[in-house]
Design an enzyme around this catalytic site. Structure first.
Site: not given
Length: 245
Positions: A10, A12, A91, A93, A161, A167, A205
């Protein structure tokens, strides 16, 4: 039948036409891999990446409607027309920044299925939810609410996730990952006729240094990789580890 192994990247909101040169560096290894390799770049790069013919290509989101007055949005049919085979949905985000609910994610997944795309449906708990011991409850609710009727192993992938690991450099223990993936497998098997064959990805990660350990965990069939998918040097060790798992 065992679930398909999938290494999904991904990008992003990163990358440009110059970044696509990284795909050329992956070509030999990817073509020799037994696992599926997917890159989901920003939507403007989808056609150019498809044209390279090296990896499967996906979108990072789609609208629930097939067309209409939705300025700035992209439909699942448009992604399919551009050559995409998959789309990431729900996701963390998107859920946080755009306030997407399970209902919204389910509607988008239904649209993806209707357009012939594989929906990669993302689930994950926050750090506060993990600390409160609510992880399995949260994951089960997201799965039940986000996966539409008609989902199958052929058109749906689930990605776990943990929000607190994305991240951050933090990675759950193998036991924590195993516990969630076992619950996902049990719930999918109870709900779908071929739930035992749905690919379950781990994201958070993932990198070359920890990929082999993660892929050795039961019911982990691959990874959804963020920043480490932007360069061949970082992504190929993950692909190699999955291929060997």
């Amino acid at each position: 039948m065992a679930p398909r192994k999938l290494a999904a990247g991904n990008w992003k909101m990163n990358g440009d036409l110059a970044t696509l040169a990284q795909i050329n560096a992956m070509a030999g290894a990817v073509r020799g891999a037994s696992c599926d390799v997917l890159i989901c770049p920003p939507a403007l790069l989808v056609p150019a990446l498809v044209a390279k013919g090296v990896v499967r290509v996906g979108g990072q989101d789609c609208h629930a409607e097939a067309s209409g007055a939705h300025t700035g949005d992209i439909s699942a049919a448009m992604l399919r027309d551009a050559g995409a085979t998959h789309v990431i949905l729900g996701h963390s985000e998107r859920r946080a920044d755009h306030h997407e609910t399970d209902d919204v994610v389910r509607a988008k997944a239904r649209a993806a299925h209707q357009a012939g795309l594989v929906a990669i449906i993302c689930l994950g708990e926050t750090g506060d939810q993990r600390d409160a011991g609510q992880t399995l409850e949260v994951i089960a609710a997201q799965l039940a609410g986000s996966v539409p009727e008609g989902a199958t192993a052929a058109n749906t992938v689930i990605a776990y996730e943990p929000v607190w690991a994305i991240g951050t450099g933090r990675t759950p223990t193998t036991g924590q990952i195993a516990e969630v993936h076992a619950r996902l497998r049990a719930d999918l098997s109870a709900r779908l006729p071929d739930g035992a064959e749905v690919s379950l990805l781990y994201g958070g990660s993932v990198k070359g240094a920890n990929a082999a350990e993660i892929f050795a965990i039961p019911h982990v069939d691959g990874a959804l990789v963020g920043g480490a998918s932007l360069t061949a040097g970082d992504f190929l060790p993950i692909v190699t580890a999955l291929d060997a798992a």
